[in-house]
Motif scaffolding. Sequence first.
Motif, PDB file in Angstrom:
ATOM      1  N   TYR A  30       0.834  -1.195   0.000  1.00  0.00           N
ATOM      2  CA  TYR A  30       0.000   0.000   0.000  1.00  0.00           C
ATOM      3  C   TYR A  30       0.875   1.253   0.000  1.00  0.00           C
ATOM      4  O   TYR A  30       1.905   1.298   0.676  1.00  0.00           O
ATOM      5  N   PRO A  31       0.478   2.280  -0.740  1.00  0.00           N
ATOM      6  CA  PRO A  31       1.269   3.521  -0.750  1.00  0.00           C
ATOM      7  C   PRO A  31       1.179   4.239   0.587  1.00  0.00           C
ATOM      8  O   PRO A  31       0.154   4.172   1.278  1.00  0.00           O
ATOM      9  N   ARG A  32       2.264   4.900   0.948  1.00  0.00           N
ATOM     10  CA  ARG A  32       2.282   5.680   2.182  1.00  0.00           C
ATOM     11  C   ARG A  32       1.919   7.128   1.874  1.00  0.00           C
ATOM     12  O   ARG A  32       2.321   7.673   0.855  1.00  0.00           O
ATOM     13  N   ARG A  33       1.175   7.718   2.773  1.00  0.00           N
ATOM     14  CA  ARG A  33       0.748   9.102   2.573  1.00  0.00           C
ATOM     15  C   ARG A  33       1.908  10.046   2.863  1.00  0.00           C
ATOM     16  O   ARG A  33       2.427  10.091   3.979  1.00  0.00           O
ATOM     17  N   GLY A  34       2.340  10.775   1.851  1.00  0.00           N
ATOM     18  CA  GLY A  34       3.391  11.761   2.046  1.00  0.00           C
ATOM     19  C   GLY A  34       2.826  13.037   2.659  1.00  0.00           C
ATOM     20  O   GLY A  34       1.654  13.368   2.471  1.00  0.00           O
ATOM     21  N   VAL A  35       3.653  13.734   3.405  1.00  0.00           N
ATOM     22  CA  VAL A  35       3.222  14.962   4.076  1.00  0.00           C
ATOM     23  C   VAL A  35       3.647  16.167   3.248  1.00  0.00           C
ATOM     24  O   VAL A  35       4.827  16.356   2.962  1.00  0.00           O
ATOM     25  N   GLU A  69       0.641  20.562   5.412  1.00  0.00           N
ATOM     26  CA  GLU A  69       0.031  19.574   6.294  1.00  0.00           C
ATOM     27  C   GLU A  69       0.864  19.297   7.536  1.00  0.00           C
ATOM     28  O   GLU A  69       0.396  18.644   8.465  1.00  0.00           O
ATOM     29  N   TYR A  70       2.099  19.778   7.567  1.00  0.00           N
ATOM     30  CA  TYR A  70       3.034  19.379   8.619  1.00  0.00           C
ATOM     31  C   TYR A  70       2.509  19.710  10.013  1.00  0.00           C
ATOM     32  O   TYR A  70       2.521  18.877  10.911  1.00  0.00           O
ATOM     33  N   TYR A  82      -0.276  17.444  11.207  1.00  0.00           N
ATOM     34  CA  TYR A  82       0.119  16.061  11.447  1.00  0.00           C
ATOM     35  C   TYR A  82       1.001  15.897  12.680  1.00  0.00           C
ATOM     36  O   TYR A  82       0.893  14.923  13.410  1.00  0.00           O
TER      37      TYR A  82
END
Length: 234
Positions: free
Chosen positions: A219-224, A228-229, A232
């Motif tokens: 599964y792909p990982r959600r990049g920040v 959005e930093y 998160y």
Amino acid sequence: MLFFLISDIGMKFLVGDDWKDYFDVVIVQARKPKFFTEESRPLRIYDEINKTQLWDRVTKLEKGVIYLEGTVKQLQDMTGWQGHQVLYFGDHPYSDLADVTLEHGWRTGAIIKELTHEIATLNNPKFKENANWLQMLTGLIEEHQDYEGPDVQTILNEWIEERDELRNEIKRVFNKQFGSVFRTYHNPTYFSRRLFRFADIYMSSITNLLEYSTSHTFYPRRGVMPHEYTSYFV
């Protein structure tokens, strides 16, 4: 045919004399990228006994038979392997992966041998310490750079100088001349951007997949993203 002889010797060395049993279809002398871009190159059968090419028309693909040349259209039409049903591996983002993903919608995997060194470096305790301190130091500079006063500016200059030294040290640890294949300081390299564009998955060796079942899903990982930093992590 020289192409098959070379492939046969190499595969016997790597896998064994029965290497063809591991493949449903074997095509040699495909001459990439023509295999993916041309439509008028017919498939031919290679006669292993007489070491010659047969001129009979190929209408179906059989396990254990060696085929020559052909096109990706013929391969897809005869097998029904289409689009995301196919995971195609190569070691060059352009010559191997670009056409099959853009023109045919295949899933792609890149073999990047430099990953072995990259991952070993990333897991080095000293590298982790420097990378973490670099992030903290950058945060300190960002938070205090608008304060005024000679003492503040002196400390900020020291932090900035230390940060520059850390950035260069972290870069040199991968390669003294060029740094990491995948990152130049904080930014992805041009190679990385092209790799991420054309490869669905990448690894140092195809044998890495032996650690997973044939039904495993990556599964792909959600990049920040920069905006959005705060949401998160703060």
